[in-house]
Design an enzyme around this catalytic site. Structure first.
Site: not given
Ligand code: ADP
Length: 452
Positions: A116, A158, A165, A200-201, A237, A275, A290, A292
């Site tokens: 990522k 992350k 997640g 990340e922020k 989600k 995203e 993603n 896929r």
């Protein structure tokens, strides 16, 4: 032209791919674990091959077993669905070596987007806006502190190999950093076999907005617009809709254009989702791609009338975008998807077992993607998603009332589901007013006196 496709997946998405193949006149091969012997994909595919015992690592994730099944059945291509092997670059490479077309992007692009922090760098290089954060993976807790100070608290760490997640922690102050860094690293190592982290922020109260794209193998990329997926629990989600109440036609076009250019330059092919998080000033920041088909793809299908799975197959057969799409993308109406999980209503833990009654709703503008049926068993080994209820209305208001009535006519007995939770969300004044962000559920549960 493909004659036969193997579906390297299970449940509703396996059935979804079978539907597309049937309509295209392509034969299908289902694979299944011993726990899924009586599943609907096995019943509806032209052929079915058992690939092992229930455990994922020994069946659906067992690459030699899946490839052997493909060779025995002599298929032209493999559709990986979502999850499982869909973003495994090594699997895509093995398919290529065995002369079986992997229905997805080239392995090197899967690999790039799978790391990522590398995906972030690639997007930044092509002018896609990203959040301030670390460059590359964090070498140590000390380096994490340096970045946190330069970016400014709060920050989020992350997992580089992240998904679902996991391996993610929000850090609000220096005092919390050491503990949360260690926790994220341990969780990432356990979940992905790789403890690499980046930073990340942290955006307060963001909306999750993602863009669906299709790319052919000749450098043509089109954007099919956005889905808003801000209704999440534990960064996962629950409910998605399209269009987002916050995306203007100008913003949709601006982001669509920049993504088309970027992905064409990167050499992307097939379906993909980019995203973003939207901040309170309505600026979008890339978070991940993603490579896929997504769980929530039907929302886009409902508003564009494009069959994304058929498009994936046509692209993998080498077709050019003009014959894949037959014209420009037109958005009509508003669509909502509710993920119906077999879950304990308060604890949010999986509720496996036998479904005793199953009555899915129907009627105008209602679509259900599911592999569940009455007397069917939900095995404890897999994802808890049992159905996706999707509706389209002429506008958001009609979609909400249609979804509410459809949820009220959906009967599932024998296991607990998220249907009652969705009914309450749909009735919530904040949701109805479109005041959605990724912290919505927290506030909603507090208002409704339920546990998080
Ligand atoms: P995963 O791959 O594990 O799903 P993502 O990077 O897609 O991780 O993030 C999942 C969710 O976590 C987002 O939809 C959002 O709710 C939250 N999130 C991720 N990054 C940030 C951030 N920088 N600021 C605020 N929330 C974030």
């Amino acid at each position: 032209m493909f004659n036969k496709i193997l579906i390297a997946n299970r449940g509703e998405i396996a059935l979804r791919v079978i539907c597309a193949c049937k309509e295209l006149g392509i034969r299908t091969v289902a694979i299944y674990s011993e726990a899924d012997r009586n599943s609907l994909p096995v019943r509806f595919a032209d052929e079915a091959i058992c690939v092992g015992p229930p455990q994922l690592s020994q069946s659906y994730l067992n690459i030699p077993a899946v490839i052997s099944a493909a060779e025995i059945a002599n298929v032209d291509a493999i559709h990986p669905g979502y999850g499982l092997l869909s973003e495994n670059a090594n699997f895509a490479e093995v398919c290529e070596t065995c002369n079986i077309k992997f229905i997805g992007p080239p392995p090197e692009v899967i690999r790039l987007m799978g790391e990522k922090e590398k995906a972030r760098a690639a997007m930044k290089k092509h002018g896609v806006p990203i959040l301030p954060g670390s460059e590359g993976v964090l070498a140590s807790e000390g380096e994490a502190l340096e970045w946190a100070k330069s970016v400014g608290f709060p920050v989020i760490i992350k997992a580089s190999a992240g998904g679902g997640g996991r391996g993610m922690r929000i850090i609000r102050s220096e005092a919390e950093l050491a503990t949360l860094y260690a926790a994220a690293q341990a969780e990432a190592a356990a979940a992905f076999g790789n403890g690499d982290l980046y930073m990340e922020k942290y955006v307060e109260h963001p909306r999750h907005i993602e863009f669906q794209i299709l790319a052919d193998e000749h450098g043509n990329v089109v954007s099919l617009g956005e889905r808003e997926c801000s209704i999440q629990r534990r960064h996962q989600k629950l409910l998605e809709e399209s269009p987002s109440t916050q995306v203007t036609p100008e913003l949709r076009k601006q982001i669509g254009d920049i993504l088309s250019k970027t992905l064409s330059e990167i050499g992307y092919a097939n379906a993909g989702t980019i995203e973003f998080l939207m901040d309170k000033d309505r600026r979008l920041h890339f978070i991940e791609m993603n490579t896929r088909i997504q769980v929530e793809h039907p929302v886009t299908e409902m508003v564009t009338d494009v069959d994304l799975v058929k498009a994936q197959i046509a692209i993998a057969m080498g077709e050019k975008m003009e014959s894949v799409l037959h014209g420009p993308i037109v958005h009509r109406g508003h669509a909502i998807e509710c993920r119906i999980n077999a879950e304990h209503p308060e604890k949010f833990t999986p509720s496996a077992g036998k479904i005793t009654t199953f009555h899915p709703p129907g009627g105008t503008g209602v679509r259900i993607d599911t592999a569940a049926y009455a007397e069917g068993v939900i095995p404890p080994y897999y994802d808890s998603l049992i159905a996706k209820l999707v509706v389209r209305g002429k506008d958001r208001e009609e979609a909400i009332s249609r979804m509410s009535r459809a949820l009220g006519m959906f009967i599932v007995e024998g296991v607990h589901t998220t249907i009652p939770l969705h009914r309450k969300i749909l009735a919530d004044p904040e949701f109805r007013a479109g005041h959605t962000d990724t912290t919505f559920i927290e506030r909603f549960l507090a208002r409704n006196g339920e546990k998080k």
